[in-house]
Design an enzyme around this catalytic site. Structure first.
Site, PDB file in Angstrom:
ATOM      1  N   ASP A  79       0.928  -1.010   0.471  1.00 45.80           N
ATOM      2  CA  ASP A  79      -0.372  -0.078   0.015  1.00 45.80           C
ATOM      3  C   ASP A  79       0.630   1.205   0.073  1.00 45.80           C
ATOM      4  O   ASP A  79       2.007   1.326   0.294  1.00 45.80           O
ATOM      5  CB  ASP A  79      -0.923  -0.203   1.167  1.00 45.80           C
ATOM      6  CG  ASP A  79      -1.740   0.617   1.057  1.00 45.80           C
ATOM      7  OD1 ASP A  79      -2.021   1.062   0.132  1.00 45.80           O
ATOM      8  OD2 ASP A  79      -2.870   1.004   1.963  1.00 45.80           O
ATOM      9  N   HIS A 213     -10.014   4.158  -1.943  1.00 48.14           N
ATOM     10  CA  HIS A 213      -9.610   4.077  -0.727  1.00 48.14           C
ATOM     11  C   HIS A 213     -10.104   5.109   0.215  1.00 48.14           C
ATOM     12  O   HIS A 213     -11.208   5.512  -0.333  1.00 48.14           O
ATOM     13  CB  HIS A 213      -8.254   4.905  -0.605  1.00 48.14           C
ATOM     14  CG  HIS A 213      -6.877   4.404  -1.859  1.00 48.14           C
ATOM     15  ND1 HIS A 213      -5.312   4.435  -1.328  1.00 48.14           N
ATOM     16  CD2 HIS A 213      -6.891   3.843  -2.774  1.00 48.14           C
ATOM     17  CE1 HIS A 213      -5.471   3.593  -2.032  1.00 48.14           C
ATOM     18  NE2 HIS A 213      -4.958   3.545  -3.289  1.00 48.14           N
ATOM     19  N   GLY A 215     -11.971   3.649   2.643  1.00 45.24           N
ATOM     20  CA  GLY A 215     -13.247   2.888   3.080  1.00 45.24           C
ATOM     21  C   GLY A 215     -14.048   3.187   3.167  1.00 45.24           C
ATOM     22  O   GLY A 215     -14.692   3.282   4.120  1.00 45.24           O
TER      23      GLY A 215
HETATM   24 ZN   LIG Z   1      -5.155   4.213   0.674  1.00 45.67          ZN
END
Ligand SMILES: [Zn+2]
Length: 286
Positions: A79, A213, A215
């Protein structure tokens, strides 16, 4: 076993999304693995730079490799990675995917570091997926007190996204569409509303699968709309961190004399697993 790319294509065809869940320790690993097994669904395990430094870059890869004999569809993503050197590190370690994050840089600089990352990754292993982002979605998974006031100005412009994806040849793209990392409180602007129309346009104009992203904090209904509009992967982190901490706090207060980590950490692991299962069920219409 199918590749991650194949699972993403399949998700898009079925109008569902893959869940991406961040971990930083072995409890997190089991929380995601157990949830994936229980629901029989593919998952992506994510580790940010800080998370992967804590668990160990090679060590987290080794953990995933232990599942190989079981043929489980569990993939490993680096990530938010902020330098080409750190992209090289994870690709060399054998990760399945990586996100090069130059979103806070100028368009040109972001483009250049993304291109350099794609060149390196594809020269090493064309199967490894590279994701990049454009627009403001914040940096870390925490609870925010303040966010930029002009939501629209920070959202990804479709034309820019098209140029960016074409120039860099990334496999996946993360747009800023009203989402934000972490959970924001006391909002002056409406960050909780996703710009669904913008997702549709960006998916079509870029021609690559999109990743959502930030979320945590988005409503179930919005998730469904976002998936229908072209989101294929959804990142969940802040919610998992909160669940872990609350699960741990509960374990410790329920039995203050317990000193065996494998006993009091079960509460943390199980609380995380419950969140992963709930999110997977939602993303897959179960
Ligand atoms: Zn992210």
């Amino acid at each position: 076993m199918k590749t991650l790319r194949e699972y993403i294509t399949e998700a898009e065809e079925k109008r569902v999304a893959l869940g991406h869940f961040n971990i930083s320790n072995v409890e997190g690993f089991w929380a995601v693995v157990n949830a994936s097994k229980r629901l029989n669904l593919p998952v992506i395990i994510g580790v940010s730079e800080g998370e992967r430094d804590f668990i160990g870059v090679k060590q987290v890869k080794a953990l995933i490799d232990t599942l190989k004999s079981e043929n489980l569809p569990i993939f490993l993503n680096a990530d938010h990675t902020y330098s080409v050197n750190r992209v090289k590190e994870v690709v060399d370690a054998g990760f399945d995917a990586v996100i090069i994050d130059g979103a806070d840089k100028s368009f040109e600089e972001n483009l250049r570091m993304t291109k350099d990352s794609v060149d390196y990754v594809k020269s090493r292993n064309p199967e490894v997926l590279v994701e990049a982002e454009l627009g403001f979605i914040g940096k870390s998974s925490k609870v925010w007190n303040e966010v930029p006031e002009d939501a629209d100005a920070t959202m990804t412009k479709p034309e820019k996204a098209k140029e960016f994806v074409k120039e860099t040849r990334v496999d996946l793209f993360a747009p800023a569409i009203g989402n934000i990392h972490g959970m924001a409180k006391n909002l002056k602007v409406n960050y909780e509303k996703l710009d669904i129309e913008r997702i549709k346009v960006i998916r079509e104009i870029t021609g690559v699968p999109l990743v959502l992203h930030g979320g945590s904090g988005i409503t179930d209904e919005e998730f469904k709309q976002a998936i229908a509009a072209g989101i294929s992967i959804i990142h969940i982190n802040t919610e998992l961190r909160l669940a872990y901490k609350q699960g741990l706090q509960k374990s410790l207060s329920d039995d203050p004399d317990e000193i065996a980590p494998y006993k009091y950490l079960r509460g943390a692991r199980d609380a995380m697993q419950a969140v992963v299962e709930k999110r997977l069920a939602l993303f897959n219409n179960l």
